[in-house]
Each structure stands twice: as structure tokens, then as C-alpha cells.
Scaffold this active site. Sequence first.
Site, PDB file in Angstrom:
ATOM      1  N   LYS A   1       0.849  -1.199   0.000  1.00  0.00           N
ATOM      2  CA  LYS A   1       0.000   0.000   0.000  1.00  0.00           C
ATOM      3  C   LYS A   1       0.882   1.245   0.000  1.00  0.00           C
ATOM      4  O   LYS A   1       1.486   1.592   1.014  1.00  0.00           O
ATOM      5  CB  LYS A   1      -0.895   0.045   1.245  1.00  0.00           C
TER       6      LYS A   1
ATOM      7  N   GLU B   1      10.812   1.197   9.606  1.00  0.00           N
ATOM      8  CA  GLU B   1      11.726   2.301   9.264  1.00  0.00           C
ATOM      9  C   GLU B   1      10.985   3.574   9.628  1.00  0.00           C
ATOM     10  O   GLU B   1      10.103   4.017   8.893  1.00  0.00           O
ATOM     11  CB  GLU B   1      12.059   2.268   7.767  1.00  0.00           C
TER      12      GLU B   1
ATOM     13  N   CYS C   1      13.854  11.190   5.977  1.00  0.00           N
ATOM     14  CA  CYS C   1      14.005  10.744   7.366  1.00  0.00           C
ATOM     15  C   CYS C   1      15.446  10.898   7.837  1.00  0.00           C
ATOM     16  O   CYS C   1      15.707  10.884   9.029  1.00  0.00           O
ATOM     17  CB  CYS C   1      13.563   9.299   7.479  1.00  0.00           C
TER      18      CYS C   1
ATOM     19  N   GLU D   1      10.892  16.051  14.411  1.00  0.00           N
ATOM     20  CA  GLU D   1      11.366  16.021  13.038  1.00  0.00           C
ATOM     21  C   GLU D   1      10.809  17.241  12.306  1.00  0.00           C
ATOM     22  O   GLU D   1       9.605  17.500  12.349  1.00  0.00           O
ATOM     23  CB  GLU D   1      10.755  14.756  12.404  1.00  0.00           C
TER      24      GLU D   1
HETATM   25  P1  NAP Z   1       2.825   8.303   7.898  1.00  0.00           P
HETATM   26  O1  NAP Z   1       1.759   9.283   8.108  1.00  0.00           O
HETATM   27  O2  NAP Z   1       3.174   7.384   9.033  1.00  0.00           O
HETATM   28  O3  NAP Z   1       2.401   7.465   6.605  1.00  0.00           O
HETATM   29  C1  NAP Z   1       3.167   6.420   6.091  1.00  0.00           C
HETATM   30  C2  NAP Z   1       2.255   5.348   5.513  1.00  0.00           C
HETATM   31  O4  NAP Z   1       1.438   4.818   6.549  1.00  0.00           O
HETATM   32  C3  NAP Z   1       1.296   5.863   4.436  1.00  0.00           C
HETATM   33  O5  NAP Z   1       1.116   4.861   3.464  1.00  0.00           O
HETATM   34  C4  NAP Z   1       0.025   6.091   5.233  1.00  0.00           C
HETATM   35  O6  NAP Z   1      -1.142   5.998   4.453  1.00  0.00           O
HETATM   36  C5  NAP Z   1       0.079   4.928   6.201  1.00  0.00           C
HETATM   37  N1  NAP Z   1      -0.726   5.134   7.410  1.00  0.00           N
HETATM   38  C6  NAP Z   1      -1.146   6.303   7.959  1.00  0.00           C
HETATM   39  N2  NAP Z   1      -1.870   6.052   9.065  1.00  0.00           N
HETATM   40  C7  NAP Z   1      -1.909   4.710   9.223  1.00  0.00           C
HETATM   41  C8  NAP Z   1      -2.499   3.838  10.176  1.00  0.00           C
HETATM   42  N3  NAP Z   1      -3.189   4.297  11.221  1.00  0.00           N
HETATM   43  N4  NAP Z   1      -2.321   2.498  10.016  1.00  0.00           N
HETATM   44  C9  NAP Z   1      -1.602   2.030   8.984  1.00  0.00           C
HETATM   45  N5  NAP Z   1      -1.047   2.795   8.037  1.00  0.00           N
HETATM   46  C10 NAP Z   1      -1.164   4.121   8.163  1.00  0.00           C
HETATM   47  O7  NAP Z   1       4.189   8.982   7.471  1.00  0.00           O
HETATM   48  P2  NAP Z   1       4.411  10.053   6.324  1.00  0.00           P
HETATM   49  O8  NAP Z   1       4.027  11.372   6.852  1.00  0.00           O
HETATM   50  O9  NAP Z   1       3.825   9.596   5.048  1.00  0.00           O
HETATM   51  O10 NAP Z   1       5.989   9.946   6.136  1.00  0.00           O
HETATM   52  C11 NAP Z   1       6.883  10.706   6.847  1.00  0.00           C
HETATM   53  C12 NAP Z   1       7.495   9.882   7.970  1.00  0.00           C
HETATM   54  O11 NAP Z   1       8.142   8.744   7.427  1.00  0.00           O
HETATM   55  C13 NAP Z   1       8.558  10.656   8.691  1.00  0.00           C
HETATM   56  O12 NAP Z   1       8.453  10.439  10.064  1.00  0.00           O
HETATM   57  C14 NAP Z   1       9.847  10.042   8.160  1.00  0.00           C
HETATM   58  O13 NAP Z   1      10.955  10.173   9.008  1.00  0.00           O
HETATM   59  C15 NAP Z   1       9.449   8.631   7.978  1.00  0.00           C
HETATM   60  N6  NAP Z   1      10.353   7.961   7.040  1.00  0.00           N
HETATM   61  C16 NAP Z   1      11.228   7.049   7.534  1.00  0.00           C
HETATM   62  C17 NAP Z   1      12.122   6.422   6.674  1.00  0.00           C
HETATM   63  C18 NAP Z   1      13.103   5.425   7.194  1.00  0.00           C
HETATM   64  O14 NAP Z   1      13.690   4.726   6.368  1.00  0.00           O
HETATM   65  N7  NAP Z   1      13.333   5.318   8.482  1.00  0.00           N
HETATM   66  C19 NAP Z   1      12.101   6.728   5.318  1.00  0.00           C
HETATM   67  C20 NAP Z   1      11.195   7.674   4.850  1.00  0.00           C
HETATM   68  C21 NAP Z   1      10.312   8.274   5.737  1.00  0.00           C
HETATM   69  P3  NAP Z   1      -1.888   7.319   3.886  1.00  0.00           P
HETATM   70  O15 NAP Z   1      -0.910   7.939   2.968  1.00  0.00           O
HETATM   71  O16 NAP Z   1      -3.058   6.738   3.211  1.00  0.00           O
HETATM   72  O17 NAP Z   1      -2.186   8.169   5.074  1.00  0.00           O
END
Ligand code: NAP
Length: 482
Positions: free
Chosen positions: A179, A254, A288, A385
Site C-alpha cells: 500500500k 523504518e 528521514c 522532526e
Molecule cells: P505516515 O503518516 O506514518 O504514513 C506512512 C504510511 O502509513 C502511508 O502509506 C500512510 O497511508 C500509512 N498510514 C497512515 N496512518 C496509518 C495507520 N493508522 N495504520 C496504517 N497505516 C497508516 O508517514 P508520512 O508522513 O507519510 O511519512 C513521513 C514519515 O516517514 C517521517 O516520520 C519520516 O521520518 C518517515 N520515514 C522514515 C524512513 C526510514 O527509512 N526510516 C524513510 C522515509 C520516511 P496514507 O498515505 O493513506 O495516510
Amino acid sequence: MANWQAWMKEAAYVDGAWVNADSGETIDVTNPATGDVLGHVPNCGTAETERAIAAAQGAFGDFAAMPLMDRVGLLWKLHDALMDNQDALAELLTIEMGKPLAEAKGEIGIGAQYVRWFAEEARRAKGEIVPAGVNGRRILVTKHPVGVVGMITPWNFPSSMLARKIAPALAAGCPVVAKPATATPYSGLAWAALAEDVGYPAGVVNVLTGSARKIAGAMMDAPEVRKVTFTGSTDVGKELIRQSADTVKKVSMELGGNAPFIVFDDADLDKAVDGAMASKFRNSGQTCVCANRIYVQAGVHDAFVEKLVAATKAMKVGDGREEGVEQGPLIDGDAVAKVQELLDDATAKGGNVACGGKAHALGGSFYEPTVVTGATQDMAFAQEEIFGPLAPVFKFETEQEAIEMANDTVFGLASYAYTSDMGRAFRLNEGLQYGMIGINSGLITTVEAPFGGVKESGLGKEGGSQGLEDYLETKYVCIDGV
Ligand code: NAP
């Protein structure tokens, strides 16, 4: 070679077919540079996900039993398909996500490198024969694909975050139910189109768009899904870890970062500024591993700030598809508001805006690349962040002080330090509580190395030999009476 429109699939891919949501509902996808609606994707939920999981489980036996070199051959084809279509896939990525075209091309390129790396690693998924403690016994340790893998990815690297999961899963012999983020679904759906083109059997690769809670919920509930790999925020990661308990799944997480970037008095200052610019402003600060806190030793502080501000002011901001643009828009208005809120908090506590500091004249979700000096540990970005083009500079005196401030966070993903003292480099490796440490380098992601965090930044590794291990189950057989 197709153009980007040809890769823009507006349906989910389940069991080898392009399908709509059962409800017929769709979700709009917008271009963050213009605010225009690009197209629509299906709003899938529980039932569609359950069908994808059943298809993946149905495909598992044959896929795991496929001759190794056939499985490797499919990965080679997938690599070539990515590279043959690099320009078109990059353009699609820029249009839905906003990053400059050169960065998008780089993202498709590194995704292809992950595919090639894991095709190579698949041939080294070796077990071992361990000496037995008694005569007459043989102990064999063997490796097996974990089974169906659920994948959930964020919008900031809509293609390569999937590459780091799909490639090792397919290399290990695991079917995939993925997804992508709702803001950037097309680069995820393109993986399904690529898999279809190169000949993956139906059910091996499934990609669904729609409700995160419903799709993830179905993945977490299904006992057939033996592993879930997630990249995204720490809060959602924690929720998924809790949900994984009922079926005792393997999880890879991650999660968020809060990278310190430390510049010592003995650093090569120009290299340190280049590294800070690359680490801080890549993807408009939305990675990230972006430098979140820049700590500069007192002796070089002013000279470093002067160079950093000059480089920041020189950056070209605009639509990522325009020639020479280095900073695209942020993903949406909320991201802009978050950066402004963090900056306002810092200035209220004594920080000085050295350049930038407000929404960009281009409007929409563009924000001026910003440097704030006089940063202190009580400012909100010391713990949170930023995920935007805001570079806070802190001043420090001693190595010990820098290490303590760097570690003063729940996160532990990437960290960076610039120094010419090799002894110090070793002390930093031991002292910094981070999964990744860049010494004299602001860009450290590479397929050969295990990418991943410690503390609340996550569990598991992506890349390196460890990246395949996460998709394998270890079994052991004891043969007696030999
Ligand atoms: P996010 O809000 O956690 O969303 C990531 C994914 O999770 C999306 O596909 C989102 O779907 C889904 N999601 C949201 N709420 C959910 C729930 N309750 N249950 C299951 N899935 C859910 O994060 P983001 O804002 O897209 O990304 C930014 C974050 O990712 C930052 O914290 C960044 O540091 C982290 N990141 C980490 C890495 C690493 O390798 N450590 C790499 C890149 C990014 P929807 O889009 O449909 O909401």
C-alpha cells in the site's frame, strides 16, 4: 519506452488484474507544485485487501519453489525495465510528489540498484552446517521465505521505499501486498505495472490504494501475512507493532529520525557546508535522514554559518520539472504550517532568522529555504522532526557536549559528523546512538549497507545482506543416528 502517462495507472493491481474499489469510490491525486488534480485512484478497503492476501497466499508455494535462477532472472528484468523507463518514471514521481527531476531520476536509479543488489544476494541466502555436540548427529540450519509480506510506504520516496521492500521480498521468494501513500500512489502502482510487464505470475505482486486503516488493518489481521514492513512515522509504526501481536508477525519498521549534523573545529569547512546542504535540503528537507539539528563547534561557528547562509540563498526554488530547480514544493499546506510553527517557536525562544523564514512568493506549498542561528535544546525542533527546508544551527564547545546533545532524543536513525581526527571518528561511532553515522559525508544511503535506525527510529534493516535476512525464516534440522 513509454512516457509518464503510460505508467500512471488509475486502478489497483490484485491477483494479476487491474481493478477498481468494490464501492467504485476514488481518491483525487494532486500535483503539489500546481495544486492541480492529476487523476484518481481507487479507494480500496478491507475486502479488496483480503482478496489480494488470498491471491498472494495462493501464489506463494509455486513462487517459493521457482528455480532460483528464474527468480533472479525476473529481478534482472525488473531492474532493466526500471532503467529503460527511468525518465518517464522520474517525471511521474516529480509530478505527484514535487521533488526536482534530477532527484526523482536518482530515486528511480537507486531503486533499480536495490533490485540488482537483491538479485545478487538471493544467490547467497545460505544456510550452514553447525558442529554437533555429540557424535552421530548433524545440525543443518536452512533459510526459507517468510511468506506473504504486507508493505506500507510513505510519500517522500514513493518509488525507492517500495524498492527496498519489494526487491528483497521477491528475491527471498515472498509474495507482496503493498500500500503506497495516498498522496503519491502512482509511483507505487507503477511497480505493479513493471512486475506485470516483466512476467511475474499473478498474485505475486499486489498493490492497493485507499484507506490506510482498512488496508493495514486487513494485513495485520490476516494470519497468512507473516511479515509487515512499514516506512513512515513513529506513531503509526508503534500502532502497527501493537497490532502485529495478535498473529505474532515479523515486523520491520523504518520510522522517524532527528539527525544531528556535527561540525568540529578541525573539519574541512567547505566540505562540511556541501554535506550540510545535501543532507538538509535534499527533497526540500523531507527525508528521514535529513540533518535536523546542525551543531557547530565555537571556533568555526561564524565562518560555517556565513557559508551555509550563502549556499542556502543561492538555491533555486520552483516546480521540480523546471530546469535547474533545486527545491520543490513541500508535500502540502500542513507541512508548510509545521515548518512555520517550528520556526515561530524557535524565534520566540531567542533564535535568529539568518535567511528565509516565510512561505515562498511562489505560493502554494513552497517555503523559503531557511537558516536559523542561536538554536537551543529547549526549542521544539530539538525533539521533533522538521521535515522541511529549515536548518537550525546550534553552537557547542566540546566533543562530549556535542555527543550528549546529539543523543538527547528518542530517535536514532542517521547522524553525521565532520572532522579530520580519525580517533574522534571512532569515538563518535561508539558514542552516537544512531543506526547510521556519516563521517565527512552527508549522503550515506547505499544498497550495500544496512539502512535502519535504533531506539524509536525502528527495527530491522534495508539493504546490505541484512536486508534479505529480514525476509527469511531460519529453520534447523537435527539428524540423529548418522
Ligand atoms: P505516515 O503518516 O506514518 O504514513 C506512512 C504510511 O502509513 C502511508 O502509506 C500512510 O497511508 C500509512 N498510514 C497512515 N496512518 C496509518 C495507520 N493508522 N495504520 C496504517 N497505516 C497508516 O508517514 P508520512 O508522513 O507519510 O511519512 C513521513 C514519515 O516517514 C517521517 O516520520 C519520516 O521520518 C518517515 N520515514 C522514515 C524512513 C526510514 O527509512 N526510516 C524513510 C522515509 C520516511 P496514507 O498515505 O493513506 O495516510
